[in-house]
Design a protein around this motif. Structure first.
Motif, PDB file in Angstrom:
ATOM      1  N   GLY A  21     -17.072  42.716  -0.779  1.00 60.93           N
ATOM      2  CA  GLY A  21     -18.054  41.250  -1.250  1.00 60.93           C
ATOM      3  C   GLY A  21     -16.927  40.136  -0.152  1.00 60.93           C
ATOM      4  N   CYS A  22     -15.848  40.516   0.005  1.00 65.36           N
ATOM      5  CA  CYS A  22     -15.052  39.758   1.190  1.00 65.36           C
ATOM      6  C   CYS A  22     -15.493  39.942   2.049  1.00 65.36           C
ATOM      7  CB  CYS A  22     -13.279  40.200   0.664  1.00 65.36           C
ATOM      8  SG  CYS A  22     -12.268  39.949   1.960  1.00 65.36           S
ATOM      9  N   LEU A  23     -15.798  41.071   2.925  1.00 63.84           N
ATOM     10  CA  LEU A  23     -16.304  41.171   4.306  1.00 63.84           C
ATOM     11  C   LEU A  23     -17.291  40.631   4.353  1.00 63.84           C
ATOM     12  CD1 LEU A  23     -15.039  45.078   4.711  1.00 63.84           C
ATOM     13  CD2 LEU A  23     -14.420  42.815   5.529  1.00 63.84           C
ATOM     14  N   SER A  24     -18.607  40.194   3.575  1.00 62.67           N
ATOM     15  CA  SER A  24     -20.010  39.928   3.353  1.00 62.67           C
ATOM     16  C   SER A  24     -19.099  38.674   3.704  1.00 62.67           C
ATOM     17  CB  SER A  24     -20.294  40.228   2.071  1.00 62.67           C
ATOM     18  OG  SER A  24     -19.662  39.639   1.304  1.00 62.67           O
ATOM     19  N   CYS A  25     -17.953  37.820   2.912  1.00 66.38           N
ATOM     20  CA  CYS A  25     -18.075  35.909   2.915  1.00 66.38           C
ATOM     21  C   CYS A  25     -17.662  35.781   4.460  1.00 66.38           C
ATOM     22  CB  CYS A  25     -17.124  35.833   1.608  1.00 66.38           C
ATOM     23  SG  CYS A  25     -17.273  35.954   0.576  1.00 66.38           S
ATOM     24  N   LEU A  26     -16.788  36.897   4.874  1.00 66.58           N
ATOM     25  CA  LEU A  26     -15.815  36.270   6.524  1.00 66.58           C
ATOM     26  C   LEU A  26     -17.124  37.035   7.483  1.00 66.58           C
ATOM     27  CD1 LEU A  26     -12.595  38.304   5.976  1.00 66.58           C
ATOM     28  CD2 LEU A  26     -13.231  36.139   5.698  1.00 66.58           C
ATOM     29  N   LEU A  27     -17.419  37.366   7.001  1.00 65.77           N
ATOM     30  CA  LEU A  27     -19.506  37.764   7.890  1.00 65.77           C
ATOM     31  C   LEU A  27     -19.981  36.461   8.431  1.00 65.77           C
ATOM     32  CD1 LEU A  27     -21.173  39.244  10.289  1.00 65.77           C
ATOM     33  CD2 LEU A  27     -21.997  40.681   7.353  1.00 65.77           C
ATOM     34  N   GLY A  28     -20.168  35.993   6.783  1.00 64.11           N
ATOM     35  CA  GLY A  28     -20.986  34.366   6.656  1.00 64.11           C
ATOM     36  C   GLY A  28     -20.581  33.710   7.059  1.00 64.11           C
ATOM     37  N   LEU A  29     -19.277  33.752   6.584  1.00 64.64           N
ATOM     38  CA  LEU A  29     -18.487  32.335   7.190  1.00 64.64           C
ATOM     39  C   LEU A  29     -18.179  32.901   9.384  1.00 64.64           C
ATOM     40  CD1 LEU A  29     -16.513  29.981   7.120  1.00 64.64           C
ATOM     41  CD2 LEU A  29     -14.216  32.373   7.147  1.00 64.64           C
ATOM     42  N   ALA A  30     -17.988  33.306   9.476  1.00 61.03           N
ATOM     43  CA  ALA A  30     -18.322  34.104  11.158  1.00 61.03           C
ATOM     44  C   ALA A  30     -19.185  33.345  11.846  1.00 61.03           C
ATOM     45  CB  ALA A  30     -17.674  35.716  11.850  1.00 61.03           C
ATOM     46  N   VAL A  31     -20.817  34.049  10.843  1.00 67.96           N
ATOM     47  CA  VAL A  31     -21.514  34.305  11.532  1.00 67.96           C
ATOM     48  C   VAL A  31     -21.911  31.887  11.760  1.00 67.96           C
ATOM     49  CG1 VAL A  31     -24.478  33.407  11.611  1.00 67.96           C
ATOM     50  CG2 VAL A  31     -22.877  36.047  11.300  1.00 67.96           C
ATOM     51  N   SER A  32     -21.711  31.573  10.422  1.00 69.08           N
ATOM     52  CA  SER A  32     -22.213  29.768  10.350  1.00 69.08           C
ATOM     53  C   SER A  32     -20.909  28.980  11.232  1.00 69.08           C
ATOM     54  CB  SER A  32     -21.138  29.487   8.945  1.00 69.08           C
ATOM     55  OG  SER A  32     -19.748  29.652   8.571  1.00 69.08           O
ATOM     56  N   ILE A  33     -19.501  29.951  11.995  1.00 70.53           N
ATOM     57  CA  ILE A  33     -19.013  28.792  12.573  1.00 70.53           C
ATOM     58  C   ILE A  33     -18.956  29.392  14.454  1.00 70.53           C
ATOM     59  CG2 ILE A  33     -16.957  29.933  14.088  1.00 70.53           C
ATOM     60  CD1 ILE A  33     -15.278  29.769  11.427  1.00 70.53           C
ATOM     61  N   GLY A  34     -20.310  30.817  14.489  1.00 71.23           N
ATOM     62  CA  GLY A  34     -20.772  30.842  15.866  1.00 71.23           C
ATOM     63  C   GLY A  34     -21.408  30.086  15.957  1.00 71.23           C
ATOM     64  N   LEU A  35     -23.031  30.204  15.150  1.00 71.99           N
ATOM     65  CA  LEU A  35     -23.630  28.668  15.127  1.00 71.99           C
ATOM     66  C   LEU A  35     -23.414  27.565  15.205  1.00 71.99           C
ATOM     67  CD1 LEU A  35     -25.933  30.418  12.474  1.00 71.99           C
ATOM     68  CD2 LEU A  35     -26.836  30.965  14.883  1.00 71.99           C
ATOM     69  N   MET A  36     -22.004  27.416  14.762  1.00 67.52           N
ATOM     70  CA  MET A  36     -21.282  25.346  14.728  1.00 67.52           C
ATOM     71  C   MET A  36     -21.084  25.628  15.933  1.00 67.52           C
ATOM     72  SD  MET A  36     -18.930  23.099  14.885  1.00 67.52           S
ATOM     73  CE  MET A  36     -18.148  24.555  14.063  1.00 67.52           C
ATOM     74  N   LEU A  37     -20.675  26.594  16.641  1.00 59.37           N
ATOM     75  CA  LEU A  37     -20.566  26.380  17.649  1.00 59.37           C
ATOM     76  C   LEU A  37     -20.992  26.470  18.987  1.00 59.37           C
ATOM     77  CD1 LEU A  37     -16.599  28.048  17.921  1.00 59.37           C
ATOM     78  CD2 LEU A  37     -17.214  25.870  17.742  1.00 59.37           C
ATOM     79  N   GLY A  38     -21.806  26.789  18.901  1.00 58.90           N
ATOM     80  CA  GLY A  38     -23.112  27.685  19.819  1.00 58.90           C
ATOM     81  C   GLY A  38     -24.174  26.232  20.317  1.00 58.90           C
ATOM     82  N   ASN A  39     -24.142  25.352  19.136  1.00 60.35           N
ATOM     83  CA  ASN A  39     -24.811  24.175  19.162  1.00 60.35           C
ATOM     84  C   ASN A  39     -24.205  22.940  18.991  1.00 60.35           C
ATOM     85  OD1 ASN A  39     -24.779  23.154  16.639  1.00 60.35           O
ATOM     86  ND2 ASN A  39     -26.159  24.624  16.213  1.00 60.35           N
ATOM     87  N   GLN A  40     -22.935  23.560  19.465  1.00 62.33           N
ATOM     88  CA  GLN A  40     -21.948  21.652  19.084  1.00 62.33           C
ATOM     89  C   GLN A  40     -22.029  21.422  18.576  1.00 62.33           C
ATOM     90  OE1 GLN A  40     -22.815  20.703  23.488  1.00 62.33           O
ATOM     91  NE2 GLN A  40     -21.374  22.114  23.928  1.00 62.33           N
TER      92      GLN A  40
END
Length: 80
Positions: A21-40
């Motif tokens: 569960g912790c790993l899935s949350c970390l993966l979701g957080l990493a994806v959301s941060i990556g998307l946010m940084l990708g579109n600035q």
């Protein structure tokens, strides 16, 4: 009450499921941060209806305000 072997397996199972569960949350957080940084960060301010997007976070019409501190009324009076 329960055998030590059963207790060990129960603890191991709970630990493994908690780790997944912790790993899935970390993966979701990493994806959301990556998307946010990708579109600035433009998507965060997209619902704001102002010509000057720099002023949008300080308006009541913009749903995303990074400067606002959200506190429930119970916590504000010390009951939370």
């Amino acid at each position: 009450l329960f055998s030590p072997l059963l207790q060990k397996w129960a603890v191991f199972t709970l630990s493994a499921s908690s780790s997944l569960g912790c790993l899935s949350c970390l993966l979701g957080l990493a994806v959301s941060i990556g998307l946010m940084l990708g579109n600035q960060g433009r998507v965060l301010l997209a619902p704001c209806t102002f010509a000057n997007v720099a002023l949008a976070p300080v308006s009541r019409e913009c749903p995303f305000d990074p400067t606002r501190v959200y506190v429930s009324p119970q916590c504000a009076v010390g009951w939370g």
